[in-house]
Design an enzyme around this catalytic site. Structure first.
Site, PDB file in Angstrom:
ATOM      1  N   GLN A 119      44.073   6.924  92.071  1.00 27.35           N
ATOM      2  CA  GLN A 119      45.380   6.976  91.403  1.00 27.35           C
ATOM      3  C   GLN A 119      46.051   8.340  91.567  1.00 27.35           C
ATOM      4  O   GLN A 119      45.402   9.314  91.950  1.00 27.35           O
ATOM      5  CB  GLN A 119      45.201   6.692  89.906  1.00 27.35           C
ATOM      6  CG  GLN A 119      44.207   7.632  89.234  1.00 27.35           C
ATOM      7  CD  GLN A 119      43.572   7.044  87.990  1.00 27.35           C
ATOM      8  OE1 GLN A 119      44.137   6.173  87.364  1.00 27.35           O
ATOM      9  NE2 GLN A 119      42.390   7.537  87.607  1.00 27.35           N
TER      10      GLN A 119
ATOM     11  N   ASP B 128      31.984   2.410  87.802  1.00 21.37           N
ATOM     12  CA  ASP B 128      32.918   1.382  87.358  1.00 21.37           C
ATOM     13  C   ASP B 128      32.371   0.769  86.058  1.00 21.37           C
ATOM     14  O   ASP B 128      31.243   0.255  86.042  1.00 21.37           O
ATOM     15  CB  ASP B 128      32.971   0.337  88.496  1.00 21.37           C
ATOM     16  CG  ASP B 128      33.827  -0.866  88.149  1.00 21.37           C
ATOM     17  OD1 ASP B 128      34.161  -1.043  86.961  1.00 21.37           O
ATOM     18  OD2 ASP B 128      34.154  -1.632  89.069  1.00 21.37           O
TER      19      ASP B 128
ATOM     20  N   ASP C 104      38.024   3.151  76.283  1.00 23.93           N
ATOM     21  CA  ASP C 104      39.188   4.045  76.329  1.00 23.93           C
ATOM     22  C   ASP C 104      39.822   3.898  77.707  1.00 23.93           C
ATOM     23  O   ASP C 104      39.797   4.808  78.528  1.00 23.93           O
ATOM     24  CB  ASP C 104      38.718   5.485  76.077  1.00 23.93           C
ATOM     25  CG  ASP C 104      39.875   6.451  76.025  1.00 23.93           C
ATOM     26  OD1 ASP C 104      41.041   6.003  76.047  1.00 23.93           O
ATOM     27  OD2 ASP C 104      39.620   7.668  75.979  1.00 23.93           O
TER      28      ASP C 104
ATOM     29  N   ASP D 167      46.142   1.311  80.710  1.00 20.83           N
ATOM     30  CA  ASP D 167      46.739  -0.007  80.515  1.00 20.83           C
ATOM     31  C   ASP D 167      46.266  -0.906  81.660  1.00 20.83           C
ATOM     32  O   ASP D 167      45.852  -0.401  82.705  1.00 20.83           O
ATOM     33  CB  ASP D 167      48.274   0.107  80.524  1.00 20.83           C
ATOM     34  CG  ASP D 167      48.751   0.931  79.335  1.00 20.83           C
ATOM     35  OD1 ASP D 167      48.129   0.830  78.264  1.00 20.83           O
ATOM     36  OD2 ASP D 167      49.717   1.696  79.495  1.00 20.83           O
TER      37      ASP D 167
HETATM   38  N1  SPD Z   1      49.619   3.726  77.689  1.00 23.59           N
HETATM   39  C1  SPD Z   1      48.443   4.458  77.875  1.00 23.59           C
HETATM   40  C2  SPD Z   1      47.256   3.874  77.236  1.00 23.59           C
HETATM   41  C3  SPD Z   1      46.073   4.637  77.641  1.00 23.59           C
HETATM   42  C4  SPD Z   1      44.994   4.602  76.688  1.00 23.59           C
HETATM   43  N2  SPD Z   1      43.920   5.419  77.111  1.00 23.59           N
HETATM   44  C5  SPD Z   1      44.334   6.710  77.464  1.00 23.59           C
HETATM   45  C6  SPD Z   1      43.260   7.641  77.680  1.00 23.59           C
HETATM   46  C7  SPD Z   1      43.252   8.665  76.628  1.00 23.59           C
HETATM   47  N3  SPD Z   1      41.946   9.100  76.392  1.00 23.59           N
END
Ligand code: SPD
Length: 288
Positions: A32, A139, A158, A161
């Site tokens: 990414q 992964d 965590d 999206d």
């Molecule tokens: N819209 C972003 C959602 C991301 C959630 N995780 C983000 C990583 C932060 N530790």
């Protein structure tokens, strides 16, 4: 900050969520595009593939809500799995619990960790060198498949999206593996997107978990710069008791260490379900 300030926006559907600052890092990893933007009001901000992940000044709204409802409800949160979490914020919050004695952090993109350690020091900080931590560049979907059953007390997802490479982390197949590797009284916590900007995904996450676990509940709060600002976290477990009831003796110091989360805040946030979401869930549940 020098004069090289620019605006960077996350574009989600037909809306923009923007920050102004100086680009410190712009790097294409194997997976990414990673950007670090130095902003005036929010400090360093991390963007992955056009989506804001975290900011120095806003991250606690997200990380405290992801971790504490889960860990504070466990009598013995000893062995923890974090999937994703490459910025270190979730890790930092987990390590506040003295009973945590082993933590696997499984992050697919090594460069996110390297860049976060260097530029987001206020987020992960000392946590990166904690002896309880084992970093696994892997992964998350493959990881859970290879773990023996009843292994972790808590699994904390965590993730970014949903995207072409994170989609699997929102699937029933993945949640089923998580259930298998959780101890009997274990708990799963996941970010469950915005009920406003990602309504379909948000409801799908809740319904998938509800099908698989005895208890499932979502809390709602605010995260600066995430699409719409309104965000959610969903928790699931197979315990007979209500896992949202807090019975952990270390809770007071943990509340004191937090900027956003406390038990009262949590109680309210679990009740803050938008009516339109309640209605849609009830219609979909009755359809099945
Ligand atoms: N819209 C972003 C959602 C991301 C959630 N995780 C983000 C990583 C932060 N530790």
């Amino acid at each position: 900050m020098t004069q090289n300030k620019i605006w960077i926006d996350e574009i989600c559907n037909n809306s923009r969520y923007g920050l102004q600052g100086e680009i410190i890092v712009k790097h294409n990893s194997k997976y990414q595009e990673i950007i670090i933007l130095d902003t005036k009001d929010y400090g360093m901000a991390l963007m992955l593939d056009g989506c804001w992940m975290t900011t120095d000044q806003g991250e606690k709204y997200y990380h405290e809500c992801l971790v504490h409802p889960a860990l504070s409800s466990l009598k013995n949160p000893s062995k923890i799995l974090i999937i994703g979490g490459g910025d270190g914020g979730t890790l930092r919050e987990c390590l506040k619990y003295k009973k945590v004695n082993y933590l696997d952090l499984v992050e697919i993109d090594e460069d996110v960790i390297k860049i976060s350690k260097k530029y987001l020091k206020s987020i992960g900080g000392e946590s990166w060198s904690d002896k309880r931590l084992k970093i696994n560049i892997n992964d998350g979907f493959q990881w859970v498949k290879n773990i023996k059953k009843n292994y972790y007390d808590a699994i904390i997802i965590d993730s970014s999206d949903p995207s072409y490479f994170s989609n699997k982390l929102f699937s029933s197949e993945f949640y089923l593996e998580c259930k298998r590797i959780l101890k009997k009284n274990g708990i799963l916590a996941t970010q469950s997107a915005s009920p406003e900007s990602f309504k379909r995904i948000h409801i799908e996450i809740y319904l998938s978990l509800k099908k698989l676990f005895k208890n499932c509940a979502t809390m709602y709060s605010f995260v600066p710069f995430y699409p719409s600002g309104l965000w959610s976290w969903t928790f699931a477990s197979d315990t007979e008791n209500d896992f949202l009831k807090n019975n952990y003796e270390e809770i007071k110091p943990i509340e004191k260490s937090c900027e956003i989360w406390n038990y009262k805040f949590q109680e309210g946030a679990f009740k803050m379900i938008p009516s339109k979401i309640l209605r849609e869930i009830s219609i979909l549940e009755n359809d099945n």
